[in-house]
Design a protein around this motif. Structure first.
Motif, mmCIF file in Angstrom:
data_model
loop_
_atom_site.group_PDB
_atom_site.id
_atom_site.type_symbol
_atom_site.label_atom_id
_atom_site.label_comp_id
_atom_site.label_asym_id
_atom_site.label_seq_id
_atom_site.Cartn_x
_atom_site.Cartn_y
_atom_site.Cartn_z
ATOM 1 N N GLY A 36 -31.764 -35.242 5.609
ATOM 2 C CA GLY A 36 -31.867 -36.050 4.405
ATOM 3 C C GLY A 36 -32.395 -37.449 4.604
ATOM 4 O O GLY A 36 -32.404 -38.245 3.664
ATOM 5 N N TYR A 37 -32.860 -37.790 5.788
ATOM 6 C CA TYR A 37 -33.395 -39.132 6.016
ATOM 7 C C TYR A 37 -34.812 -39.283 5.467
ATOM 8 O O TYR A 37 -35.215 -40.372 5.085
ATOM 9 C CB TYR A 37 -33.384 -39.460 7.512
ATOM 10 N N THR A 38 -35.567 -38.197 5.467
ATOM 11 C CA THR A 38 -36.940 -38.244 4.967
ATOM 12 C C THR A 38 -37.147 -37.109 3.982
ATOM 13 O O THR A 38 -36.338 -36.179 3.886
ATOM 14 C CB THR A 38 -37.956 -38.115 6.110
ATOM 15 N N ALA A 39 -38.233 -37.205 3.253
ATOM 16 C CA ALA A 39 -38.599 -36.160 2.291
ATOM 17 C C ALA A 39 -40.115 -36.070 2.270
ATOM 18 O O ALA A 39 -40.819 -36.924 2.820
ATOM 19 C CB ALA A 39 -38.036 -36.481 0.908
ATOM 20 N N GLY A 40 -40.628 -35.043 1.636
ATOM 21 C CA GLY A 40 -42.080 -34.891 1.541
ATOM 22 C C GLY A 40 -42.467 -33.439 1.455
ATOM 23 O O GLY A 40 -41.682 -32.533 1.733
ATOM 24 N N THR A 41 -43.693 -33.229 1.074
ATOM 25 C CA THR A 41 -44.244 -31.885 0.981
ATOM 26 C C THR A 41 -45.585 -31.866 1.690
ATOM 27 O O THR A 41 -46.166 -32.911 2.015
ATOM 28 C CB THR A 41 -44.423 -31.464 -0.479
ATOM 29 N N VAL A 42 -46.085 -30.651 1.892
ATOM 30 C CA VAL A 42 -47.381 -30.504 2.551
ATOM 31 C C VAL A 42 -48.461 -31.148 1.686
ATOM 32 O O VAL A 42 -48.568 -30.881 0.490
ATOM 33 C CB VAL A 42 -47.695 -29.011 2.775
ATOM 34 N N GLY A 43 -49.257 -32.027 2.272
ATOM 35 C CA GLY A 43 -50.333 -32.696 1.560
ATOM 36 C C GLY A 43 -49.970 -34.067 1.053
ATOM 37 O O GLY A 43 -50.869 -34.883 0.803
ATOM 38 N N SER A 44 -48.666 -34.339 0.882
ATOM 39 C CA SER A 44 -48.262 -35.652 0.363
ATOM 40 C C SER A 44 -47.673 -36.544 1.442
ATOM 41 O O SER A 44 -47.325 -37.682 1.170
ATOM 42 C CB SER A 44 -47.237 -35.483 -0.771
ATOM 43 N N GLY A 45 -47.540 -36.037 2.646
ATOM 44 C CA GLY A 45 -47.012 -36.840 3.728
ATOM 45 C C GLY A 45 -45.496 -36.877 3.738
ATOM 46 O O GLY A 45 -44.821 -36.269 2.911
ATOM 47 N N THR A 46 -44.972 -37.632 4.694
ATOM 48 C CA THR A 46 -43.527 -37.769 4.858
ATOM 49 C C THR A 46 -43.149 -39.211 4.596
ATOM 50 O O THR A 46 -43.762 -40.135 5.143
ATOM 51 C CB THR A 46 -43.103 -37.371 6.284
ATOM 52 N N HIS A 47 -42.125 -39.413 3.762
ATOM 53 C CA HIS A 47 -41.686 -40.770 3.446
ATOM 54 C C HIS A 47 -40.167 -40.846 3.537
ATOM 55 O O HIS A 47 -39.467 -39.825 3.520
ATOM 56 C CB HIS A 47 -42.152 -41.185 2.049
ATOM 57 N N VAL A 48 -39.637 -42.073 3.656
ATOM 58 C CA VAL A 48 -38.203 -42.296 3.746
ATOM 59 C C VAL A 48 -37.563 -41.953 2.413
ATOM 60 O O VAL A 48 -38.061 -42.339 1.353
ATOM 61 C CB VAL A 48 -37.901 -43.756 4.131
ATOM 62 N N ALA A 49 -36.469 -41.211 2.445
ATOM 63 C CA ALA A 49 -35.790 -40.783 1.229
ATOM 64 C C ALA A 49 -35.251 -41.983 0.467
ATOM 65 O O ALA A 49 -34.915 -43.017 1.048
ATOM 66 C CB ALA A 49 -34.651 -39.824 1.575
ATOM 67 N N ALA A 50 -35.137 -41.809 -0.863
ATOM 68 C CA ALA A 50 -34.664 -42.909 -1.699
ATOM 69 C C ALA A 50 -33.221 -43.261 -1.383
ATOM 70 O O ALA A 50 -32.838 -44.423 -1.380
ATOM 71 C CB ALA A 50 -34.807 -42.530 -3.179
ATOM 72 N N VAL A 51 -32.406 -42.261 -1.123
ATOM 73 C CA VAL A 51 -31.008 -42.494 -0.775
ATOM 74 C C VAL A 51 -30.759 -41.827 0.571
ATOM 75 O O VAL A 51 -30.768 -40.616 0.678
ATOM 76 C CB VAL A 51 -30.042 -41.911 -1.823
ATOM 77 N N ILE A 52 -30.558 -42.630 1.591
ATOM 78 C CA ILE A 52 -30.343 -42.047 2.916
ATOM 79 C C ILE A 52 -28.883 -41.647 3.052
ATOM 80 O O ILE A 52 -28.003 -42.254 2.452
ATOM 81 C CB ILE A 52 -30.749 -43.024 4.032
ATOM 82 N N PRO A 53 -28.578 -40.624 3.817
ATOM 83 C CA PRO A 53 -27.212 -40.097 3.847
ATOM 84 C C PRO A 53 -26.182 -41.066 4.383
ATOM 85 O O PRO A 53 -25.028 -41.004 3.995
ATOM 86 C CB PRO A 53 -27.329 -38.858 4.749
ATOM 87 N N ASP A 54 -26.547 -41.981 5.267
ATOM 88 C CA ASP A 54 -25.554 -42.871 5.855
ATOM 89 C C ASP A 54 -25.244 -44.079 4.971
ATOM 90 O O ASP A 54 -24.477 -44.944 5.361
ATOM 91 C CB ASP A 54 -26.019 -43.365 7.228
#
Length: 671
Positions: free
Chosen positions: A83-101
């Motif tokens: 849950g630290y990052t999110a993203g889909t194929v083609g849109s890249g990987t970005h930091v999640a809006a709400v990190i689990p910690d």
């Protein structure tokens, strides 16, 4: 020096808060994937990579950090799954809006730095300790996993968790976690997982002589859970409960929740007094410990058991059989359980794996009469208490594949040796007085009846100073007044601590004369500990005196007064004791054992071994394998060493050196 990752650079754009910041080196033993994961995770938690920031592509980061792209992909996958990052194929990987910690960031390293205006150095960490920002380094987690100091009074009467095959159990838990189905996780079986109940029924039939159906087995959290369930189901406020006196400390408060009429009956040499019970009216429940009476250790003979069952059938009352440590019988096979003789089906048999495996397991069982099985299951369903299905699955496999039986056999041998060490210490303490003990044939404790004139409080204090749990038998009494005695727990106490017990207890004996100075005794105990740890070495008296800080003229006399033997003869007995243990517990040859215990000549070793034990090393090993009870070694060693001045190590070594030539050690045992 690297700058703190949590400090934003002046004028930096959000998109530039990237992975070009200085990197920490990989920790010792850390894989590249774990290193990449940690570097990114720390920057997210410390704000260097804010919510929404886009991470470099796996190809780009692999090129910058000079690692394989597959390694970066694996680290990205782990961050995404947690849950630290999110993203889909083609849109890249970005930091999640709400990190689990975000919900657990109290005291997170770098938290204060993120709001500071001036960068500061990183907090120093202890060598070998967790690095700042590492998972699990928060103070509240340290408090959770910090070891607690056990209560030696009760801890030494529990199973020794250090003997438990934790690696085998860990693998079993992982296997169970892989095999468990969602339906099993969602279905709460109040009676317990059926395959486990089948294994318990099979085990009880083989080990305790109980013929029962799995439908009669209720999986519980332990024996106290079983007693509470019996009280809840079977007792009304006007009912009478009979308990042993002295007896199990928790029985009265548990049953006292459901009735005020609890009657302690004074036990005799055969345990629960059935003749006294017959004079009671309105009895609904009886609590007994027939295998190893708590705390006296008396075993109820078959005749008394049959008498108890006959009375219970006539009176229409239920018997709760507390079978808390029957697996550990040292001098012969235990009697079959009381339940095995129960033709009228009046006995509720309670047992626990917490006493055989480890205390925190919290899995026990009860075998209930068939007419009560449905009511017990319904009560469990209402209470909503049930052990974890994964642990139940693991325990079932542990019973089925023989791991449980192997562990019990191994632990039984260790506990028997500790029992023997306690008996030796008590013999040393009482000296010429008679040693009177009870219950030493089984279980985790024995009852020591103090000789006349001994002070219970002083004996208890001396035992606790040695790290041995000791409790006055008076604490277990309700109405009876017994002679002075103490319950000695030994199951979790190492033999080194038990060796100190005799010395410390002897100091409290009446008529022992002026006690040695406590500071002197502490120094002697430290020297003795070093001698025990390296008894294979030839310690000159001068060296021992230097270590203790006591003059040579007084050291030998003080040591003999404290421990009963001169220093060099004490070393000799310890070396022979160690070799006896190795002969019994290992497959090493006699020659290897002689050298491992510090003997340079096999002939000298064999001769002294025979002089002290009365047997050759090979004969001692054969005796151990045949199951013949071994010699009580310590008194023999003490007596022989005291009577034979030619056993002096220094004399033997001098004779060897003065011999013509230096012959290699003999490879043939001296007969």
């Amino acid at each position: 020096m690297n700058k703190p990752l949590s400090v934003a650079q002046p004028g930096a754009k959000r998109q530039e808060a990237s992975l070009d910041l200085p990197m920490d080196a990989a920790r010792p033993g850390e894989s590249k994937q774990a290193w990449v994961y940690r570097e990114i995770r720390e920057r997210i938690l410390k704000g260097a990579l804010p919510s929404g920031a886009r991470l470099p592509s796996t190809r780009s980061l692999a090129g910058r950090w000079h690692i394989a792209r597959s390694t970066v992909e694996a680290a990205y996958d782990q961050l995404r799954s947690e849950g630290y990052t999110a993203g889909t194929v083609g849109s890249g990987t970005h930091v999640a809006a709400v990190i689990p910690d975000n919900f657990f960031r109290a005291g997170l390293p770098g938290e204060g730095a993120a709001t500071s205006q001036t960068p500061g150095p990183r907090p120093a960490t202890q060598a070998g300790g967790p690095t700042v920002g590492a998972p699990g380094s928060a103070p509240h987690m340290d408090a959770i996993f910090a070891p607690t100091q056990p209560n030696s009074q009760f801890y030494s009467r529990s199973a020794d968790a250090a003997l438990f095959p934790m690696e085998r159990w860990r693998k079993g838990l992982m296997t169970s976690a892989r095999r468990v189905t969602p339906a099993q996780l969602a279905n709460d079986e109040p009676q317990g997982w059926r395959p486990l109940r089948e294994q318990i029924a099979r085990y009880l039939g083989a080990a305790r002589g109980i013929s029962c159906d799995p439908d009669q087995v209720i999986v519980l959290g332990g024996i106290r859970d079983g007693l509470d369930l019996c009280g809840h189901l079977l007792l009304q406020p006007q009912d009478k409960v009979l308990i042993e006196d002295p007896g199990y400390l928790n029985a009265e408060p548990i049953f006292g929740q459901y009735t005020r009429h609890i009657v302690p009956l004074a036990i005799d040499a055969e345990g629960f007094p059935v003749a006294q019970a017959r004079r009671q009216r309105g009895v609904k429940l009886v609590h007994v410990t027939p295998a190893h009476q708590a705390p006296t250790g008396a075993t109820m003979p078959v005749s008394r058991r049959l008498e108890l069952l006959d009375w219970a059938a006539q009176a229409g009352c239920w018997i709760v059989e507390d079978d808390y440590d029957s697996e550990f019988s040292y001098d012969g096979a235990p009697l079959a359980a009381l339940k095995s003789l129960d033709t009228a089906d009046r006995v509720i048999h309670c047992g626990s794996f917490n006493k055989t495996l480890f205390n925190a397991l919290r899995i026990g069982y009860a075998v209930v009469p068939k007419e009560l099985a449905a009511a017990f299951v319904q009560a469990r369903r209402r209470a909503g208490r049930s052990p974890s299905i994964i642990e139940q699955m693991t325990l079932a496999a542990f019973l089925q594949d023989g791991s449980f039986a192997r562990h019990v056999r191994k632990a039984r041998g260790v506990y028997a040796r500790r029992r023997d060490a306690v008996l030796r210490a008590l013999r040393q303490a009482v000296g010429s007085d008679a040693l009177r003990v009870g219950g030493e044939h089984a279980g985790f404790h024995l009852l020591w009846w103090l000789p006349p004139g001994w002070d219970v409080a002083q004996a208890v204090a001396a035992a606790r100073a040695a790290g041995v749990g000791m409790q006055p038998v008076a604490d277990f009494c309700r109405t009876v007044d017994l002679a002075p005695g103490v319950v000695v727990g030994y199951s979790t106490v190492q033999e080194d601590a038990l060796l100190k017990l005799g010395t410390l207890l002897a100091q409290t004996a009446p008529g022992a004369g002026a006690q040695q100075d406590p500071g002197l005794l502490r120094r002697l105990l430290r020297v003795k500990d070093r001698m025990d740890a390296a008894s294979h070495e030839a310690w000159p008296v001068e060296r021992l005196a230097d270590v203790s800080g006591i003059s040579k003229a007084h050291f030998a006399h003080s040591f003999k007064r404290a421990f009963g033997l001169p220093p060099h003869r004490y070393l000799l007995t310890r070396r022979i004791e160690q070799s006896v243990a190795m002969l019994r517990d290992t497959e090493r040859s006699v020659t290897e054992i002689a050298y491992a215990t510090g003997w340079e000549s096999l002939g000298t070793y064999s001769r002294i071994f025979r002089d002290i034990t009365g047997l050759s090393p090979s004969a001692m090993r054969a005796q151990a394998r045949e199951g013949t009870p071994l010699l009580d070694r310590m008194p023999g060693c003490v007596a022989k060493a005291a009577q034979r001045p030619d056993l002096n190590i220094a004399v033997l070594e001098k004779r060897r050196r003065e011999a013509d030539g230096k012959l290699p050690p003999s490879t043939k045992e001296v007969s």
